[in-house]
Structures are given as structure tokens and as C-alpha cells.
Design a protein around this motif. Structure first.
Motif, PDB file in Angstrom:
ATOM      1  N   LYS A  50       0.803  -1.156   0.032  1.00  0.00           N
ATOM      2  CA  LYS A  50       0.342   0.099  -0.113  1.00  0.00           C
ATOM      3  C   LYS A  50       0.789   1.112   0.134  1.00  0.00           C
ATOM      4  O   LYS A  50       1.990   1.380   0.718  1.00  0.00           O
ATOM      5  CB  LYS A  50      -0.922  -0.162   1.168  1.00  0.00           C
ATOM      6  N   LYS A  52       0.679   5.253   0.689  1.00  0.00           N
ATOM      7  CA  LYS A  52       0.092   6.593   1.140  1.00  0.00           C
ATOM      8  C   LYS A  52       0.583   7.557   1.030  1.00  0.00           C
ATOM      9  O   LYS A  52       1.793   7.810   1.227  1.00  0.00           O
ATOM     10  CB  LYS A  52      -0.406   6.254   2.831  1.00  0.00           C
ATOM     11  N   ASN A  59      -5.624  12.260   0.626  1.00  0.00           N
ATOM     12  CA  ASN A  59      -5.844  10.880   1.420  1.00  0.00           C
ATOM     13  C   ASN A  59      -6.030  10.066   0.636  1.00  0.00           C
ATOM     14  O   ASN A  59      -6.241   8.868   1.017  1.00  0.00           O
ATOM     15  CB  ASN A  59      -7.154  11.299   2.212  1.00  0.00           C
ATOM     16  N   ILE A  61      -5.180   6.472  -1.397  1.00  0.00           N
ATOM     17  CA  ILE A  61      -4.335   5.148  -0.754  1.00  0.00           C
ATOM     18  C   ILE A  61      -4.493   4.385  -2.121  1.00  0.00           C
ATOM     19  O   ILE A  61      -5.362   4.051  -2.560  1.00  0.00           O
ATOM     20  CB  ILE A  61      -4.953   4.525   0.249  1.00  0.00           C
TER      21      ILE A  61
END
Length: 274
Positions: A50, A52, A59, A61
């Protein structure tokens, strides 16, 4: 400042082997509580990743679901992780394990006088020259003090054999102050000591750790500036290996080459006669 955080998830498969004298319900229930199992990594797979953004305004992701294909650089990453896991397990297995001294071992004896008290330091070494034990003999001391010094030496020896670095003892005991103290005679590198322990661990620091900052006199007979041709250098390297195998590291104060230079006029044919 970093802008993104990348989280990588791995799936690790490993097994733990336990050796039991008996198999019963009680033994099997306690397997999870035991810490003497042999740990072996079977497989490490890159599972998910992931990304980020660290920007509070963004925000988003990026979620990379199950990764089927592992690229070459990712294979290296997985392999490195496996090595780290094995290394940590190996270190944990060695924690609390005593490395016993060989039955026949190298070492040296250093006699010195602190004030008017004679002190004899005996050392024992492993095959690689690492110190593993000490003995301390003193004169003009009562039975109580002699017993305390003997048992103190045993405690230090056990610490060394269980993996406590010599530096820890040096930091703890160099500079301690109690009688006898004063001028030191019989040691060419230490001229004074504030206690027997201060002297003992100064000597060990100089001989095994090259702690010249704890010596009062400079080392004599350095060979760093010698001009040696290739053939002589090769012969000297072979001789140096032989000397390391048979000579106490502490006795030569961790400087094998200096002692070889003292014998530089002696010609030794290491190849032997045909």
C-alpha cells in the motif's frame, strides 16, 4: 521531507522443531510456552503493498492487491527479509548460551606491583584469540580479599563466556578507586592505577581492544612504515597466519605483525624442500 509512505506486507511460513523425551497431552499443551524449539524459515512471499500520501490534503491510498509476479529486485528484498529473520532467530538462540573454553588454550600471565602489592593476571583465550577467562592472584592480602578476587574473576569469566563484551567490563571498572593504588611496576604500558580493578581492566583493554587511550606509554616497534616487496609480504602473511594460530593475542597485545618484524632477519622457507 518524505511525501509518501509505502507499506509492504509479507506472508512468512516457518516451522519449529521440538525434541521431547515423551509425547503426552501435558507435553503437547506446553509446546507453545517453550523457547527451546529449532526455528526454520520455509518460505517468505511478498503479499501486498500500500502506498499512502503523507500530504494531509491528499488522502488517496494506492492499494496493490495480491501480487502474483515478483520482480528480481523484489526477490532480493524477500531474500533479505528471510536472512534478517534467520539472523534474529540465531541471535535469540545464542542468548543465554555458554561458550565453554577449549581444554587446551592460549593466554598469558602478567606480573605487576601496585604500591607494594604484587598482582598476577592470568588470561585464557578461545581459538580465535578472543578472551574467555581471567584469574587474579594477589599477595599481602587476607583470605577474605583473596576469596573475593578469585570469585570476582570467575564471575567476569562466566560473563565473557556467555557473550558479555569485554568493553562492558572495561567501562564499568576502569577508574574505580580503592587501595592498593599508586605506581605500577612491571608493566611497560601502565605506570599507575587507582585500584587493582582499574589496573586489571586497563591491561585487558590495551592487550585485547587496542585501547591506547588507556595506556600511559606509547606502543614500541610499529612496522607500518616498512617497505616490503611482494614475495616477502606473501611469506610474511603465511607466517603471520601460523603465528596467530599458536600465539596468545593478549601476549602480543593484539599486534602480531610487530612481533614478526622483530624476527625479520630470520629467513624461513614455508614451502619446504622438494
Amino acid at each position: 521531507m518524505a511525501k509518501y509512505l509505502v507499506e509492504t506486507y509479507y506472508t512468512c511460513t516457518f516451522k519449529v522443531n521440538h525434541y521431547l523425551d515423551d509425547v503426552n497431552e501435558a507435553e503437547l499443551k506446553n509446546l507453545e510456552k517453550r523457547d527451546d524449539g529449532k526455528f526454520e524459515v520455509l518460505d517468505v512471499k511478498l503479499d501486498n503493498r500500500k502506498t499512502k500520501s503523507l500530504d494531509p490534503k491528499n488522502n488517496k491510498i494506492i492499494n496493490n492487491d495480491k501480487i502474483e509476479v515478483i520482480k528480481d529486485n523484489e526477490k532480493k528484498e524477500v531474500k533479505n527479509l528471510e536472512n534478517i529473520i534467520k539472523s534474529k532467530k540465531s541471535n535469540s538462540e545464542n542468548n543465554g548460551k555458554r561458550f565453554s573454553m577449549p581444554d587446551r588454550r592460549k593466554g598469558y600471565i602478567q606480573k605487576a606491583t601496585i604500591g607494594d602489592h604484587k598482582v598476577y593476571l592470568h588470561t585464557g583465550e578461545y581459538e580465535d584469540g578472543k578472551i574467555g577467562e581471567i584469574f587474579i592472584d594477589t599477595s599481602k592480602e587476607g583470605e577474605l580479599v583473596k576469596a573475593l578476587m578469585n570469585n570476582f574473576a570467575i564471575a567476569v569469566s562466566l560473563g565473557l563466556q556467555y557473550g558479555v563484551p569485554l568493553d562492558e567490563f572495561i567501562s564499568a571498572f576502569v577508574g574505580t578507586k580503592f587501595e592498593p593504588s599508586g605506581k605500577v611496576h612491571g608493566n611497560d604500558r601502565i605506570l599507575s592505577a587507582s585500584s587493582i580493578l582499574d589496573y586489571i581492566f586497563r591491561e585487558l583493554a590495551i592487550s585485547y581492544q587496542n585501547r591506547e587511550d588507556l595506556a600511559h606509554t606509547p606502543a614500541i616497534g610499529s612496522n607500518e612504515n616498512l617497505n616490503i616487496n611482494d614475495k616477502d609480504a606473501e611469506d610474511q602473511n603465511q607466517l603471520l597466519k601460523i603465528v596467530k594460530d599458536i600465539t596468545s593475542k593478549g601476549f602480543v597485545r593484539n599486534n602480531y605483525k610487530k612481533n614478526l618484524v622483530d624476527l625479520s632477519d630470520v629467513k624461513i622457507n614455508l614451502k619446504g624442500k622438494k
